[in-house]
Structures are given as structure tokens and as C-alpha cells.
Design an enzyme around this catalytic site. Sequence first.
Site, mmCIF file in Angstrom:
data_model
loop_
_atom_site.group_PDB
_atom_site.id
_atom_site.type_symbol
_atom_site.label_atom_id
_atom_site.label_comp_id
_atom_site.label_asym_id
_atom_site.label_seq_id
_atom_site.Cartn_x
_atom_site.Cartn_y
_atom_site.Cartn_z
ATOM 1 C CD GLU A 1 50.507 34.511 73.835
ATOM 2 O OE1 GLU A 1 49.917 33.433 74.016
ATOM 3 O OE2 GLU A 1 51.596 34.610 73.251
ATOM 4 C CG ASP A 2 52.434 36.503 77.820
ATOM 5 O OD1 ASP A 2 51.377 35.866 77.675
ATOM 6 O OD2 ASP A 2 53.549 36.049 77.505
#
Length: 747
Positions: A92-93
Site C-alpha cells: 500500500e505505501d
Amino acid sequence: MSRYTLSMARPRVAYEIHTSEDILSKARTYLPPDGLTLIEDAFEFACHAHDGQKRLSGEPYVEHPINTALFLAELNLDAATLAAALLHDVIEDCDVTFDDLRRQFGLEVARLVDGVTKLSKMDLMYSEDGPRYDYDDGQAGSLRKMLVATAQDIRVVLIKLADRLHNMETLSAHSPEKRVAISRETLDIYAPLAHRLGIWDFKWRLEDLAFSFIHPDQYREISRLLTTKRTEREKYILRLSQTLRDELNERGLEAEVMGRPKHIFSIYQKMRKYAEQGKEFSQIYDLFALRVLVPEVHDCYSALGVIHGLYHPIPGEFDDYIANPKDNMYQSLHTAVMYQGNTPLEIQIRTYSMHQVSEYGVAAHWRYKEGEARDRRFEEKMSWLRQLLDWQREVVGAEEFVESVKTDLFQDQVFVYTPKGDIRELPAGSTPIDFAYRIHTDLGHRCIGGKVNGKLMPLYTQLKNGDTVEILTSKLERGPSLDWLNVNLGYANTANARQKIRLWFRKQERGANIQRGKELLSKELHRLSVKMDERDVASLFKYDTGNEFLAALGSGLVSIAQVTSRLAAQQDEAPTQPAAAPVLTWPSSGIEVLGVGDLLTRVSQCCNPIPGDDIIGYITRTRGVSVHRTDCHNIRNESEQERLVSVNWGSGQTLYPVRLRIEAWDRVGLLRDITTLVSQEKVNIASVITTEHEDSSASIYLTLYTTGVGQLSRLFSRLEGVLGVFSVTRSAPEEERGLRIGAGRQN
């Protein structure tokens, strides 16, 4: 230090930099060498992927996945889970894909990380602006994904719980509004899920952290009171533990005895619960509590016999959760005794393996080691979740889905019998109607009555463990009553039953639903003396037109209780206050005793404390708790310090006057039944005026002091159920003044 501790979860105010050795040192105690290599590789990968990223608290971002993995290492989870915890934010990051993880760490770890990533947008029920009522399908879908993930591979949710726990510990970096929003979601979803999975360690830490942000003043006050008397309490518990351990050892039982830890949120809940029940000191059995650990199951019952032989058991306070385990796999014997004749003492007895399950729940039953078959008992215990997911396929709206999860998934359970002797598991608080719908939808629709243990009982009767329930049905085609959806009446208390009732009404003609909704809304607005157009009420629920809202109300999609709650929030005030009847403010519950709640206490005559004085309680032998000033000479000279308990002046509560007009057919006992019901609702009656009419009817005017519109609406619903009552409305002040002057009879 004593083994008896008072558990306090506090938000972190600083951070420390962890190394791979912090995780490996814990994992090394139970994992093989190849598992340690996987964890070390995941640690290096996460550090590189998150390089340069920081959290709002200022710490390096990689500290978050490291702490998440450390929490799971405390539960002795497998290497793949710890590796996935270290990597759970990289997709996600960071510039990392699912295929990257699959190539580097294998399919198992990649799937776990992908599962957690899909749950990362779990802001289900609250925004920074406060509670959200307009749930959309995406939010409900996120919660559904979490439950599906739990049923398919529970490790995904264990990682998510550990992720939330560290987020709560570092929540101070967020705005006050967001802290409260996230904390409410934690109390509503994550802490109950940890409880349902039996992970006590996660449950109490999540609850205390969330409580500290939602009610900071109460949190600090309870913490202060706990700290004030901690030394004396620990000495007392240590003495109790040593005495009981010696007694068990003398009888050939090898046992470990310790104090049962308490945490702040449970004390807060206990104080509220006992205040509502009005219990006295002699009825409270867990102010002091011990836990006994023994090697084998038969030792548990032997220890119970020894304890009951030493101390007088309190009737009705024994539970055998070994023979009848809770649905989250919890097992123990619970008993309460009188220690030395005057001190109630709760004792839990369990084996060491049962203790592991009670602390770590499903994590203690983990069977994902390579080549090892899954634990059949564990699979059976998780069947409740798969069954719930089957029910949810019938749910249409997102709000209904969230409601069903919070009731049917996260509440305690009761076990009842069918007339044929089959066992059915239901959420605590279930009624015969809930039972009927759990058996079959058509049985619920045709239900006209119920027998509990052979006796005809009201349909709002709450079932207890061991009850045998028989449903009486109509021979004619009929449907449910819309009253069954009125939470104030308590007919249907499970989401499963309410969903099926709503679905039945949705299938009826739209025109009939609109007309039914119009009648319900008009009646409620008239009862509460609220002047609002139906379009204005519809806008509170974000419906475009009044008819859409009325159709939803008439079909049960929106309940009258929700309307009342929204009206109260819109008005931001309690019932209108006539000038002649002032608002009252007084302590709502007298004097509060720490860890117990509200008791019938006695203010001592030797020092006569008044509100505002620093006070302390003394446990008397026959008259409960006497309250003294802290500088009282009797307290300073008291030799039995263990009999002193922390107390404080009760919190304040504002009550508002409101006048009701009740129309009913006159009969013997009418006024008695009405006033008894009002008293049961804990509403104060200021005055009563009655007048009789020639047609054998009567008008009763009550002046009450209520806490607000919500309590008033609930009272309306209850009063309308009194035999002979056909109308309950708000009364104008001048109408009652005319009665006082006229021919009415005042009581």
C-alpha cells in the site's frame, strides 16, 4: 513485586528504535532456524522499502510494522505470520507489488500481506466529524472482507488486530476528533473481535487505550484511584493467595495462585452496570478476585472442593465453563465465596493450558506448521463465523450489515433447547421471536406466542441458558408485527430476526408502506410535541423525498427509535422546559466505590463529610461502606488498612421536567401499574393528577423528570403497553393548571 497487578494501557509518549534481534530473540524460543531466516529477510526488506518514511508521531515508519510483528511474536505465531506483519504495509505505501513479494518470500506470505492490504481501509463507522450513519456498500464490503478473511485464514485478522493495537498506542499524534473516531471504532469492532477470538491480552489493551481517548477524565480519575490504594490492595491479595496456596498444597494439590488483574475499562463498565442494577455491597463478588492454576482437569474440581470446604460458597455464583466452554474456547470454573465470613471473593480455577487459551484465544490453537493437519476442534470452534457469513448473504443495506455484526457476532451467547432437545446458540438477550427466526423464517412470520420451560411467556422475554422454547404459530397466513422492530419494546433483539422482519415489510406494497410510515411518524411527532415537516425529518436521514423516507419507515428499514435519536440530536436539547418547573441537577448515583460502582453507603457521623471533601470508604462488618473524610481521626487510627476502599462523590445528572397525558379505560390498579412502570424505567415522578369521565375512561397527568427525548420515547412505548391505555401524549402546562383548579382529583 506481587503477581497481582492492576492493568493500565497507556498511550505511548515516546518511541524506541528496534532491531531485528528484538523480534528474533522472541521467535527463537519457539521457531526453527529456517523460520528465523524468513523473519530476518522480511525485516531487511521492510526497512529498505520504508526507508525515509515517517509517521505523524515523528518515528521512522518501519517502527510500526516492527511493533506489529512484536505483538504477534508474544502470541507465538508462525514465521510466515511474523514476516507478513513486517511487510503488511509495503504494497500500500511502497513501490512493491504482490508479485514482488511472491517471488521474494513465497505465495503464503504474499497472500497474507495482500489480505491485510485489502483490510487497510477499514474506517467503517466513524469519520473525523463523528459517527457516520450513511454507510455505503464499500464500507460494508470492507467489514465483510474482514470476516471472510477471518473464516479463510485467521492470521490476516490477527495481523490487523496487532496493527490496530500499535496504532492505538501512538494515536496521540492525531487530532482530537480523529482520536475519538478511531477509538470508537476500536471499541465497536476490534476489541469485540479480539474477545470473540479469545485473545484477552489484545482485548483489554484495545479497550483501555480507546477508553482513555473517548473519556479521558474518567480514565484519569479511575487511574488515580487505582494508584492511590494499589499497595494496600496488592498486600491483601498477596496474603489471600499465599493462604489459599498453602491450603491446596497441604491437600496434595500442586497449584499456582495469583490475583486476577483488572483493567480500567472493565472497572468503568462495572460501575455503570451496578449503578443500573442498584446492587448492594453484599451482592458484589469480584472486588477481590483470585486465579488458581493446576496441571490437570480433575485437579480443577479437586481444588473447587477444597475451596468450598474452606470458605462458605455464595449461592447462585458458580459457573462450570469447563464442561460447558464459551464459544471463544474459554474454559474455567468460576465460584464466589465469603472469605473470613465478611469479604466476598471470586475465584477462577483452570489448568495451565486453559489459561493459555484464555489469554491468547485462537492463537493458542494455531496449527499452520508445515506438514501438520489442522486442529479439528479449532475448526469446529470457528464454525460460528462461517455460519454468520452465510446469514449475511441475505443482508441488503450496509447499515444492517454493521448492525448484524455488532449484535450476532460480538455479543455473548446463550444456549437453549428446542422441544425435541436440540441445542440452539443465540446471542445473549434473545427472545422467543429471535429463536423462531433462527429456526426458520416462516416460523418467525407465523409466531403468535411462545412457551419457555412449558409456561406461556411474553414474546419480549429474554432467554437464559438451559431454557426450552416452544413457538406457537397461527394456522392462517400472516406476517410479523412492525412493533417487533421497536427496540423500546424489546421483541426482536438479534440482527438476524430484524433483517427478516424488514425484508417481509419491504415486499409489501410501496403505497401501504408509505401510509404506515406516515402514521408512525405523525404519532411520534405528536407524542413528543415536535413540530417538523416529514420532508425535514427525511433530510436528517439524507432521503431526497418525504415519500422515500416514509416508505423506509413503514417497511422497517428506518426504526422509530432512530427517528427519536436523530430528532434529539437535531434539537440538541431535552424536552421543552416550562418556566414553572425548573431543571434539576443532582448526583446521579450517590457515592461511587472504586471497582464496584454505586452502593447504598452510609455517611459517618464522626466527621460528617459533605460534597467537595476528600473522602475514603471503610468496609463495615454489617452495614456496607461507611464514608469518612480522609483526615478523620478514626481513619488515621484504623489498624485494618485493607478494609479501606477508594470512594468519590457521584457524577452529576441533569433532569428535565415534562408533562404526559395518559388516556385509558378506568379500572382497579390502573394508576398503580402506570407508576410502577415509570419507576422501573428509573424516571422520577413529580406529581400525579387524575380525572374520571362519564364513559368509564380516565385521564392521568404525570409530571416527570427525564434525561431527554430518548428516555421519553422509550417511556411512551412502555406506557402504551399497559392494560387499558389507549393514548399517551405530551400535555400542555396550561391544561394541567386548569385541572388543578377544576373538578379533577389530585393525588
